[in-house]
Write a protein that holds these residues in place. Structure first.
Motif, mmCIF file in Angstrom:
data_model
loop_
_atom_site.group_PDB
_atom_site.id
_atom_site.type_symbol
_atom_site.label_atom_id
_atom_site.label_comp_id
_atom_site.label_asym_id
_atom_site.label_seq_id
_atom_site.Cartn_x
_atom_site.Cartn_y
_atom_site.Cartn_z
ATOM 1 N N ALA A 1 0.826 -1.202 0.000
ATOM 2 C CA ALA A 1 0.000 0.000 0.000
ATOM 3 C C ALA A 1 0.865 1.259 0.000
ATOM 4 O O ALA A 1 0.546 2.247 -0.677
ATOM 5 C CB ALA A 1 -0.922 -0.015 1.215
ATOM 6 N N SER A 2 1.972 1.240 0.749
ATOM 7 C CA SER A 2 2.857 2.410 0.774
ATOM 8 C C SER A 2 3.502 2.632 -0.597
ATOM 9 O O SER A 2 3.695 3.774 -1.024
ATOM 10 C CB SER A 2 3.924 2.230 1.856
ATOM 11 N N GLN A 3 3.812 1.522 -1.304
ATOM 12 C CA GLN A 3 4.378 1.677 -2.642
ATOM 13 C C GLN A 3 3.358 2.274 -3.610
ATOM 14 O O GLN A 3 3.718 3.058 -4.499
ATOM 15 C CB GLN A 3 4.860 0.326 -3.170
ATOM 16 N N LYS A 4 2.094 1.918 -3.455
ATOM 17 C CA LYS A 4 1.078 2.479 -4.332
ATOM 18 C C LYS A 4 0.918 3.977 -4.137
ATOM 19 O O LYS A 4 0.547 4.699 -5.064
ATOM 20 C CB LYS A 4 -0.267 1.772 -4.085
ATOM 21 N N THR A 5 1.167 4.452 -2.913
ATOM 22 C CA THR A 5 1.043 5.892 -2.627
ATOM 23 C C THR A 5 2.385 6.607 -2.679
ATOM 24 O O THR A 5 2.451 7.793 -2.323
ATOM 25 C CB THR A 5 0.410 6.086 -1.235
ATOM 26 N N GLU A 6 3.452 5.859 -3.060
ATOM 27 C CA GLU A 6 4.797 6.430 -3.167
ATOM 28 C C GLU A 6 5.244 7.036 -1.832
ATOM 29 O O GLU A 6 5.768 8.146 -1.757
ATOM 30 C CB GLU A 6 4.845 7.492 -4.272
ATOM 31 N N MET A 7 5.022 6.267 -0.779
ATOM 32 C CA MET A 7 5.417 6.676 0.570
ATOM 33 C C MET A 7 6.218 5.554 1.193
ATOM 34 O O MET A 7 6.183 4.409 0.740
ATOM 35 C CB MET A 7 4.180 6.991 1.440
ATOM 36 N N THR A 8 6.948 5.908 2.258
ATOM 37 C CA THR A 8 7.638 4.870 3.017
ATOM 38 C C THR A 8 6.640 4.212 3.968
ATOM 39 O O THR A 8 5.570 4.753 4.258
ATOM 40 C CB THR A 8 8.802 5.465 3.812
ATOM 41 N N SER A 9 7.013 3.036 4.462
ATOM 42 C CA SER A 9 6.124 2.326 5.385
ATOM 43 C C SER A 9 5.910 3.129 6.655
ATOM 44 O O SER A 9 4.805 3.138 7.228
ATOM 45 C CB SER A 9 6.707 0.948 5.718
ATOM 46 N N ALA A 10 6.956 3.823 7.122
ATOM 47 C CA ALA A 10 6.825 4.635 8.338
ATOM 48 C C ALA A 10 5.871 5.797 8.107
ATOM 49 O O ALA A 10 5.035 6.117 8.969
ATOM 50 C CB ALA A 10 8.188 5.123 8.788
ATOM 51 N N ASP A 11 5.995 6.468 6.942
ATOM 52 C CA ASP A 11 5.102 7.589 6.656
ATOM 53 C C ASP A 11 3.674 7.128 6.407
ATOM 54 O O ASP A 11 2.718 7.868 6.694
ATOM 55 C CB ASP A 11 5.606 8.357 5.435
ATOM 56 N N PHE A 12 3.522 5.934 5.852
ATOM 57 C CA PHE A 12 2.172 5.447 5.572
ATOM 58 C C PHE A 12 1.406 5.193 6.862
ATOM 59 O O PHE A 12 0.213 5.471 6.970
ATOM 60 C CB PHE A 12 2.239 4.164 4.740
ATOM 61 N N GLY A 13 2.083 4.635 7.875
ATOM 62 C CA GLY A 13 1.427 4.382 9.153
ATOM 63 C C GLY A 13 0.567 3.145 9.134
ATOM 64 O O GLY A 13 0.542 2.379 8.157
ATOM 65 N N GLN A 14 -0.170 2.941 10.204
ATOM 66 C CA GLN A 14 -1.042 1.787 10.332
ATOM 67 C C GLN A 14 -2.491 2.236 10.430
ATOM 68 O O GLN A 14 -2.801 3.241 11.065
ATOM 69 C CB GLN A 14 -0.681 0.958 11.574
#
Length: 464
Positions: free
Chosen positions: A109-122
């Protein structure tokens, strides 16, 4: 002058006394510091970056599905998908919740939004009791970002479910393929046994044996019918022969003689001579010259008729037909024809019966041979049919299992699409102000109680 004893103070008491001397109003200073700290916390909360929250709801269907496939001459294949909540051992909603919080789904999901996993959050997931609904919420720095993150999370979950379903089907195929190969070997061996037996035997199929039995049965039934017909024709011919006084052979000779022109002329000559002879004998007697002459004519005609009948129909044939003219009696001629026809039919049917009897003997001998071979062929064919049924059923179950991709991982649907937040989720101004006021009230109450602790203790002691 009195000498007062000097009390020794502990290090903490000395430190406390020093603070009291430095700060004339220590509780007031402490209260102001706490107020400043609460105000700083509230200001930090109100000034932090705005957060927007997007929400969506997913639902799992509560019913299963089943299908039945009928295969001609093989059997039935039943494919049934049980309801996801039919088993009390696990709840698929909990599985999906853990999948939504898993590292793999969040990373995709973070790759789809072009974000890191930390920035994407839970995301925050809530399971509603007594329902099949998963309520999901996720935050973002803007309304559009929160909405994109929610869609990305849903698409990642579907992508992970598709991967898991495909992996399950492939692993199931690999495990069943070995058993299916064994069934295929047995099927090929059974087919080879049937083919080998057909090549070295007279019997190719059981239908051939059944056709032979049916032919033999039909042959016997036809013989029974022909026997009855022969008996009927024999009785009919015998009755006609008794009534006419001639046999069928003599009746045939009569028609041969009646069809000869010379014989018919001699027969007319004999009839005419017989009439004149009778007339002359009755008129003049035996010694009259005309009687003698007519007697000679009669004898000559009779002799010529006898010779002609012997020449055409054989000896003694004229004894029965010298005085018979069938042209003058058509009904008797028809009875002669019926007698000849019945006799011919009787002979023909008897010949047919003899031929059918020989054919029956040949078929009976062939049936004895086929009976032994049909037992072996039937056993081999049953083995082949059983192997084919097992193989076809197994293959059909595999294909049905491929279609049943929602057995382990039920289908999940979007109940409400991810929302586009119109308001800031955090910080909330009213919440920050209320929290600050509550903190101030707690600090003020605590300091007030601390300043008046001696007075409160005295009041409590008096009451006691």
């Amino acid at each position: 002058m009195k000498n007062y004893p000097i009390a020794l103070l502990s290090p903490f008491a000395l430190f406390k006394a020093s603070v009291y001397r430095f700060l004339k109003w220590p509780y007031l200073i402490f209260t102001l510091c706490c107020y400043l700290l609460i105000a700083a916390i509230v200001m930090l909360y109100l000034n932090k970056t705005p957060v927007y929250k997007s929400e969506l709801e997913l639902v799992l269907p509560g019913t299963g599905a089943s299908s039945t496939v009928s295969i001609d001459n093989v059997g039935q294949v039943v494919s049934q998908t049980s309801a996801p909540f039919s088993s009390g051992g696990f709840n698929p909603r909990v599985n999906y919740k853990e999948m939504l919080l898993s590292r793999g789904v969040l990373f995709v999901a973070s790759q789809k939004t072009e974000m890191t996993s930390a920035d994407f959050g839970q995301p925050k997931i809530t399971l509603t009791e007594q329902t099949s609904i998963l309520a999901i919420s996720i935050t973002g720095k803007s309304a559009a970002q929160a909405n994109r993150k929610a869609w990305a999370l849903y698409e990642s979950l579907q992508q992970e479910l598709t991967r898991l379903r495909s992996d399950e089907v492939s692993r199931r195929d690999i495990s069943i393929q070995g058993v299916l190969d064994d069934y295929r070997v047995k099927l090929n061996q059974a087919r080879a046994n049937v083919t080998e037996f057909q090549q070295r035997s007279f019997l190719v199929s059981l239908a051939q044996f059944e056709l032979l039995v049916a032919s033999l049965q039909s042959l016997k039934e036809k013989q029974i019918y022909l026997h009855a017909q022969v008996k009927n024709l024999a009785n009919y011919s015998h009755g006609l022969s008794q009534n006419l006084g001639v046999s069928s052979d003599l009746a045939g000779k009569a028609f041969i003689l009646q069809s000869d022109v010379e014989f018919r002329g001699l027969l007319k000559e004999l009839d005419a001579s017989t009439a004149l002879l009778s007339e002359y004998q009755s008129r003049w007697g035996e010694g009259h010259p005309k009687v003698i002459a007519e007697q000679l004519r009669y004898n000559a005609a009779k002799k010529s008729l006898l010779n002609r009948s012997n020449e055409i129909a054989g000896p003694h044939a004229s004894n029965s037909f010298t005085s018979l003219n069938l042209e003058l009696n058509p009904k008797r001629a028809q009875m002669f024809a019926d007698l000849i026809e019945a006799s011919a039919l009787h002979a023909g049917i008897q010949a047919e019966l003899a031929d059918l009897k020989r054919t029956e003997l040949q078929l009976s001998d062939q049936l004895k041979l086929y009976a032994r071979e049909s037992a072996v062929l039937d056993r081999l064919q049953k083995e082949f049919d059983l192997a084919e049924a097992i193989f076809t059923s197994a293959a059909a179950r595999i294909e049905a299992a491929k279609a049943d991709v929602f057995a382990s991982y039920p289908v999940i649907q979007v109940l409400t699409t991810p929302s586009i937040p119109a308001e800031i989720d955090s910080p909330i101004t009213s919440l920050g102000l209320v929290a600050g006021m509550v903190g101030i009230i707690f600090i003020t109450s605590g300091v007030t109680v601390l300043c008046n602790r001696r007075r409160l203790v005295k009041i409590l002691l008096k009451r006691n």
